[in-house]
Design a protein around this motif. Sequence first.
Motif, PDB file in Angstrom:
ATOM      1  N   GLY A   1      -8.871   5.006 -18.440  1.00  0.00           N
ATOM      2  CA  GLY A   1      -7.978   5.821 -19.243  1.00  0.00           C
ATOM      3  C   GLY A   1      -7.090   6.767 -18.459  1.00  0.00           C
ATOM      4  N   GLU A   2      -7.214   6.784 -17.148  1.00  0.00           N
ATOM      5  CA  GLU A   2      -6.400   7.669 -16.316  1.00  0.00           C
ATOM      6  C   GLU A   2      -5.413   6.830 -15.515  1.00  0.00           C
ATOM      7  OE1 GLU A   2      -6.996  11.256 -13.024  1.00  0.00           O
ATOM      8  OE2 GLU A   2      -8.734  10.359 -13.970  1.00  0.00           O
ATOM      9  N   GLN A   3      -4.161   7.288 -15.443  1.00  0.00           N
ATOM     10  CA  GLN A   3      -3.142   6.530 -14.727  1.00  0.00           C
ATOM     11  C   GLN A   3      -3.045   6.965 -13.270  1.00  0.00           C
ATOM     12  OE1 GLN A   3       0.598   6.657 -16.825  1.00  0.00           O
ATOM     13  NE2 GLN A   3       0.061   4.782 -17.900  1.00  0.00           N
ATOM     14  N   PHE A   4      -2.864   5.957 -12.415  1.00  0.00           N
ATOM     15  CA  PHE A   4      -2.698   6.168 -10.984  1.00  0.00           C
ATOM     16  C   PHE A   4      -1.492   5.361 -10.522  1.00  0.00           C
ATOM     17  CE2 PHE A   4      -7.146   6.700 -11.896  1.00  0.00           C
ATOM     18  CZ  PHE A   4      -7.521   7.807 -11.151  1.00  0.00           C
ATOM     19  N   VAL A   5      -0.839   5.812  -9.473  1.00  0.00           N
ATOM     20  CA  VAL A   5       0.252   5.062  -8.869  1.00  0.00           C
ATOM     21  C   VAL A   5      -0.330   4.296  -7.685  1.00  0.00           C
ATOM     22  CG1 VAL A   5       2.455   5.205  -7.651  1.00  0.00           C
ATOM     23  CG2 VAL A   5       1.968   6.772  -9.533  1.00  0.00           C
ATOM     24  N   LEU A   6      -0.153   2.983  -7.684  1.00  0.00           N
ATOM     25  CA  LEU A   6      -0.584   2.171  -6.553  1.00  0.00           C
ATOM     26  C   LEU A   6       0.508   2.252  -5.504  1.00  0.00           C
ATOM     27  CD1 LEU A   6      -2.578   0.196  -5.260  1.00  0.00           C
ATOM     28  CD2 LEU A   6      -1.270  -1.646  -6.313  1.00  0.00           C
TER      29      LEU A   6
ATOM     30  N   ARG B   1       0.745  -7.985 -10.876  1.00  0.00           N
ATOM     31  CA  ARG B   1       1.610  -6.829 -10.570  1.00  0.00           C
ATOM     32  C   ARG B   1       1.439  -6.376  -9.127  1.00  0.00           C
ATOM     33  NH1 ARG B   1       1.040  -2.519 -15.230  1.00  0.00           N
ATOM     34  NH2 ARG B   1       1.220  -1.344 -13.347  1.00  0.00           N
ATOM     35  N   ILE B   2       0.214  -6.427  -8.615  1.00  0.00           N
ATOM     36  CA  ILE B   2      -0.025  -6.042  -7.221  1.00  0.00           C
ATOM     37  C   ILE B   2       0.637  -7.048  -6.289  1.00  0.00           C
ATOM     38  CG2 ILE B   2      -1.793  -5.740  -5.449  1.00  0.00           C
ATOM     39  CD1 ILE B   2      -3.614  -4.654  -7.757  1.00  0.00           C
ATOM     40  N   SER B   3       0.526  -8.334  -6.593  1.00  0.00           N
ATOM     41  CA  SER B   3       1.180  -9.368  -5.783  1.00  0.00           C
ATOM     42  C   SER B   3       2.694  -9.189  -5.786  1.00  0.00           C
ATOM     43  CB  SER B   3       0.825 -10.759  -6.299  1.00  0.00           C
ATOM     44  OG  SER B   3      -0.523 -11.042  -6.059  1.00  0.00           O
ATOM     45  N   ALA B   4       3.263  -8.867  -6.945  1.00  0.00           N
ATOM     46  CA  ALA B   4       4.706  -8.645  -7.044  1.00  0.00           C
ATOM     47  C   ALA B   4       5.126  -7.433  -6.212  1.00  0.00           C
ATOM     48  CB  ALA B   4       5.109  -8.465  -8.501  1.00  0.00           C
ATOM     49  N   ALA B   5       4.309  -6.383  -6.222  1.00  0.00           N
ATOM     50  CA  ALA B   5       4.612  -5.187  -5.429  1.00  0.00           C
ATOM     51  C   ALA B   5       4.576  -5.503  -3.940  1.00  0.00           C
ATOM     52  CB  ALA B   5       3.629  -4.069  -5.765  1.00  0.00           C
ATOM     53  N   LEU B   6       3.594  -6.296  -3.528  1.00  0.00           N
ATOM     54  CA  LEU B   6       3.518  -6.689  -2.115  1.00  0.00           C
ATOM     55  C   LEU B   6       4.702  -7.570  -1.731  1.00  0.00           C
ATOM     56  CD1 LEU B   6      -0.310  -7.362  -1.862  1.00  0.00           C
ATOM     57  CD2 LEU B   6       0.966  -5.508  -0.767  1.00  0.00           C
ATOM     58  N   ASP B   7       5.096  -8.467  -2.617  1.00  0.00           N
ATOM     59  CA  ASP B   7       6.279  -9.299  -2.365  1.00  0.00           C
ATOM     60  C   ASP B   7       7.519  -8.429  -2.169  1.00  0.00           C
ATOM     61  OD1 ASP B   7       4.907 -11.678  -2.466  1.00  0.00           O
ATOM     62  OD2 ASP B   7       5.505 -12.159  -4.527  1.00  0.00           O
ATOM     63  N   ARG B   8       7.686  -7.438  -3.021  1.00  0.00           N
ATOM     64  CA  ARG B   8       8.849  -6.555  -2.877  1.00  0.00           C
ATOM     65  C   ARG B   8       8.780  -5.789  -1.578  1.00  0.00           C
ATOM     66  NH1 ARG B   8      11.258  -1.542  -5.821  1.00  0.00           N
ATOM     67  NH2 ARG B   8      13.115  -1.388  -4.558  1.00  0.00           N
ATOM     68  N   LEU B   9       7.620  -5.297  -1.221  1.00  0.00           N
ATOM     69  CA  LEU B   9       7.453  -4.519   0.000  1.00  0.00           C
ATOM     70  C   LEU B   9       7.839  -5.335   1.226  1.00  0.00           C
ATOM     71  CD1 LEU B   9       6.425  -1.961   1.463  1.00  0.00           C
ATOM     72  CD2 LEU B   9       4.168  -3.038   1.485  1.00  0.00           C
ATOM     73  N   PHE B  10       7.346  -6.546   1.319  1.00  0.00           N
ATOM     74  CA  PHE B  10       7.547  -7.333   2.533  1.00  0.00           C
ATOM     75  C   PHE B  10       8.836  -8.144   2.539  1.00  0.00           C
ATOM     76  CE2 PHE B  10       2.858  -6.819   2.607  1.00  0.00           C
ATOM     77  CZ  PHE B  10       2.811  -6.067   3.760  1.00  0.00           C
ATOM     78  N   ARG B  11       9.451  -8.332   1.380  1.00  0.00           N
ATOM     79  CA  ARG B  11      10.666  -9.166   1.347  1.00  0.00           C
ATOM     80  C   ARG B  11      11.938  -8.415   1.029  1.00  0.00           C
ATOM     81  NH1 ARG B  11       8.178 -14.338  -1.835  1.00  0.00           N
ATOM     82  NH2 ARG B  11       6.653 -14.850  -0.237  1.00  0.00           N
ATOM     83  N   ALA B  12      11.821  -7.274   0.374  1.00  0.00           N
ATOM     84  CA  ALA B  12      13.066  -6.635  -0.074  1.00  0.00           C
ATOM     85  C   ALA B  12      13.107  -5.131   0.139  1.00  0.00           C
ATOM     86  CB  ALA B  12      13.265  -6.931  -1.563  1.00  0.00           C
TER      87      ALA B  12
ATOM     88  N   LYS C   1       9.871   8.602 -11.867  1.00  0.00           N
ATOM     89  CA  LYS C   1      10.874   8.139 -10.915  1.00  0.00           C
ATOM     90  C   LYS C   1      10.273   7.138  -9.936  1.00  0.00           C
ATOM     91  CE  LYS C   1      13.697  12.243 -11.237  1.00  0.00           C
ATOM     92  NZ  LYS C   1      14.393  13.303 -10.558  1.00  0.00           N
ATOM     93  N   VAL C   2       9.072   6.682 -10.214  1.00  0.00           N
ATOM     94  CA  VAL C   2       8.390   5.730  -9.352  1.00  0.00           C
ATOM     95  C   VAL C   2       8.990   4.350  -9.571  1.00  0.00           C
ATOM     96  CG1 VAL C   2       6.171   4.620  -8.894  1.00  0.00           C
ATOM     97  CG2 VAL C   2       6.255   7.050  -9.400  1.00  0.00           C
ATOM     98  N   ALA C   3       9.268   3.633  -8.494  1.00  0.00           N
ATOM     99  CA  ALA C   3       9.748   2.251  -8.594  1.00  0.00           C
ATOM    100  C   ALA C   3       8.572   1.399  -9.063  1.00  0.00           C
ATOM    101  CB  ALA C   3      10.269   1.775  -7.248  1.00  0.00           C
ATOM    102  N   GLN C   4       8.547   1.099 -10.355  1.00  0.00           N
ATOM    103  CA  GLN C   4       7.401   0.425 -10.961  1.00  0.00           C
ATOM    104  C   GLN C   4       7.086  -0.923 -10.320  1.00  0.00           C
ATOM    105  OE1 GLN C   4       5.420   1.293 -13.831  1.00  0.00           O
ATOM    106  NE2 GLN C   4       6.162   3.355 -13.538  1.00  0.00           N
ATOM    107  N   ASP C   5       8.096  -1.617  -9.788  1.00  0.00           N
ATOM    108  CA  ASP C   5       7.809  -2.906  -9.180  1.00  0.00           C
ATOM    109  C   ASP C   5       7.236  -2.761  -7.778  1.00  0.00           C
ATOM    110  OD1 ASP C   5      10.265  -1.971  -8.286  1.00  0.00           O
ATOM    111  OD2 ASP C   5      11.118  -3.961  -8.053  1.00  0.00           O
ATOM    112  N   LEU C   6       7.498  -1.661  -7.110  1.00  0.00           N
ATOM    113  CA  LEU C   6       6.961  -1.421  -5.771  1.00  0.00           C
ATOM    114  C   LEU C   6       5.658  -0.630  -5.828  1.00  0.00           C
ATOM    115  CD1 LEU C   6       7.297  -1.645  -2.712  1.00  0.00           C
ATOM    116  CD2 LEU C   6       8.651   0.447  -2.789  1.00  0.00           C
TER     117      LEU C   6
END
Length: 60
Positions: free
Chosen positions: A17-22, A48-59, A4-9
């Motif tokens: 080999g281990e998954q983490f949520v940024l 992907r990190i840049s896109a997440a930061l863009d979403r955080l600060f713009r939307a 249920k994690v917003a993959q873009d944020l």
Amino acid sequence: MPSKVAQDLSPLIEIDGEQFVLETPFLAAYRTAELGRAIGTLKTERDRISAALDRLFRAF
């Protein structure tokens, strides 16, 4: 069960080999002194990190 994690944020990042949520919204919540030693690099995840930061600060 699907994530249920917003993959873009908060993209899923794989390290050794281990998954983490940024958790982009929490990036400023920790002092550098609280972090442990580096275990890898996220250079390949730059877009992907840049896109997440863009979403955080713009939307968010």
